[in-house]
Enzyme design. Structure first.
Site, mmCIF file in Angstrom:
data_model
loop_
_atom_site.group_PDB
_atom_site.id
_atom_site.type_symbol
_atom_site.label_atom_id
_atom_site.label_comp_id
_atom_site.label_asym_id
_atom_site.label_seq_id
_atom_site.Cartn_x
_atom_site.Cartn_y
_atom_site.Cartn_z
ATOM 1 N N CYS A 90 -3.137 -2.897 -0.122
ATOM 2 C CA CYS A 90 -2.611 -2.722 -1.696
ATOM 3 C C CYS A 90 -3.618 -2.444 -2.463
ATOM 4 O O CYS A 90 -3.339 -1.955 -3.542
ATOM 5 C CB CYS A 90 -1.923 -4.074 -1.914
ATOM 6 S SG CYS A 90 -1.189 -4.893 -0.437
ATOM 7 N N HIS A 356 5.542 -0.367 -6.348
ATOM 8 C CA HIS A 356 4.276 -0.810 -5.948
ATOM 9 C C HIS A 356 4.234 0.209 -4.742
ATOM 10 O O HIS A 356 4.010 -0.123 -3.462
ATOM 11 C CB HIS A 356 4.208 -2.250 -5.232
ATOM 12 C CG HIS A 356 3.125 -2.587 -4.615
ATOM 13 N ND1 HIS A 356 1.685 -1.893 -4.852
ATOM 14 C CD2 HIS A 356 2.942 -3.702 -3.616
ATOM 15 C CE1 HIS A 356 1.053 -2.623 -4.078
ATOM 16 N NE2 HIS A 356 1.381 -3.622 -3.642
ATOM 17 N N CYS A 386 -3.163 -9.024 -5.004
ATOM 18 C CA CYS A 386 -3.311 -9.590 -3.784
ATOM 19 C C CYS A 386 -3.313 -8.788 -2.672
ATOM 20 O O CYS A 386 -3.090 -7.471 -2.829
ATOM 21 C CB CYS A 386 -2.300 -10.650 -3.410
ATOM 22 S SG CYS A 386 -0.607 -9.815 -3.363
#
Length: 400
Positions: A90, A356, A386
């Site tokens: 991510c 995202h 995160c």
């Protein structure tokens, strides 16, 4: 260590899963913001760019074979520019910026481009090779998000909770209620809708032009937002992991498509290439946590970074915290001593509303933090997120 400046930053709109950008390959999508950097910076000698760093989390489909290199060529940048693709899941896009920052700060490089891309709509299904010629236990893996080709030792030692399961683990461990998560999600939607209506995002977006048989479609707005969201609607959604849990589709981020790119330069390169410095990169730090609560990862990363810089979290005028899930976002804020509804946190909404796209999101956070600092007159910005398998990343900038 030398000063490193962000001189330009641009992104595509964020597409909904299977939405307007679903027909665009990841390498073509990454080329859009790269190409958009060229025209506004006519004095740049592009053949002197030292490297293009690009984040991408999947790399199992059309984003394979070093998408950074392919994208820079597709964008029309010189063949002499090398490109490298980074993968910190991510946080890949943020890591790309941090890697460029470190290379320039150390004196190894003078001028670089960094960013990230993800086309989650086009993530392929993959299958491993058979262990024998007549194997019947072949498994098709969806590469859109989450685990694949699981290592049995990893599973036995750490578990392989899905992303929503890790979010529920955080909610349980840090006592984040369903009501608080839904309220957080609603604020994200409301702030993003207000920002979009005011034209805030239009200034950081380059439209994506998609040719087809009937002509051309121009995508110029983020399409994941749900401005009609109400608290009543959020409370009616069923928890993903069972009736006794709290994570829902409404208080989690989306599965999306998008790309972003930024120019980073030393003070010498700024002068040589006629660039305008917009922000100084102050530093980046990472941290590790248990994979089952990966969402709390920003806490050690931010603490490490603030200690290194000699600042407090309260010194930041803007905090862009990636909203992978409302539960982890709230847990992170509380652990860092920041109020749930602090005005400096995601003032234009976050990933719950905007989406995202994994490899792009970290670059988007930095870009949006910079944009907000310029709009508000603030000085310092913090971007943090995160990372799957138990990590966190944080990067700080200062407007100049």
């Amino acid at each position: 260590m030398r000063d490193v400046f962000i001189c330009d930053a641009i992104r595509t709109p964020i597409g909904r899963f299977g939405g307007a950008l679903a027909g665009v390959r990841a390498d073509d999508l990454a080329a859009v913001p790269l190409k958009a950097l060229i025209e506004p910076n006519p004095a740049v000698q592009w053949d002197q760019v030292d490297e293009v760093f690009f984040g991408c989390a999947n790399q199992a489909g059309e984003d394979n074979r070093n998408v950074a290199r392919m994208a820079l060529l597709l964008a029309g940048l010189p063949e002499s520019i090398p490109g490298v693709t980074l993968n910190r899941l991510c946080a890949s896009g943020m890591d790309a910026i941090g890697t460029a920052f470190r290379a320039i700060a150390s004196g190894e490089m003078e001028l670089a481009i960094a960013g990230g891309v993800e086309s989650m709509s086009r993530a392929p299904f993959v299958m491993g090779k058979a262990e024998s010629g007549y194997s019947r236990n072949m498994k098709l893996e969806d590469t859109t998000i989450g685990w694949r080709f699981i290592n049995p030792l990893m599973k036995s030692q750490y578990g392989v909770d899905s992303m929503p399961e890790t979010a529920d683990n955080v909610a349980d461990d840090y006592q984040v209620s369903r009501a608080d998560q839904d309220a957080f999600a609603l604020r994200s939607q409301q702030k993003a809708a207000a920002a979009q209506a005011a034209g805030f995002f239009a200034e950081e977006i380059v439209p994506v032009r998609i040719a087809h048989k009937k002509g051309e479609t121009i995508v110029e707005r983020d399409e994941h937002l749900r401005p009609e969201t109400t608290l009543e609607a959020l409370t009616k959604l069923k928890p993903v992991n069972g009736p006794d849990k709290t994570v829902t589709a409404g208080n989690a981020s989306g599965v999306n498509d998008g790309a972003a790119a930024l120019i980073l330069a030393s003070a010498e390169a700024v002068k040589k290439h006629g660039l305008t410095p917009r922000a100084r990169v102050l530093g980046m730090a990472s941290g590790g946590v248990a994979p089952r609560v990966m969402g709390i990862g920003p806490v050690p990363a931010v603490r490490k970074l603030t200690e290194r810089l000699g600042v407090a979290v309260s010194d930041f005028d803007v905090i862009e915290l990636n909203e992978a899930f409302a539960s982890q976002g709230l847990a992170v804020l509380r652990e860092l001593g920041v109020a749930d509804d602090a005005p400096q946190v995601n003032p234009n909404g976050g990933a719950i509303a905007l989406g995202h796209p994994l490899g792009m999101s970290g670059a988007r956070l930095v870009l949006t933090a910079l944009h907000q600092l310029e709009k508000s007159g603030g000085r310092k910005g913090l971007a943090t997120m995160c990372v799957g398998v138990g990590q966190g990343l944080a990067l700080a900038i200062e407007r100049v």
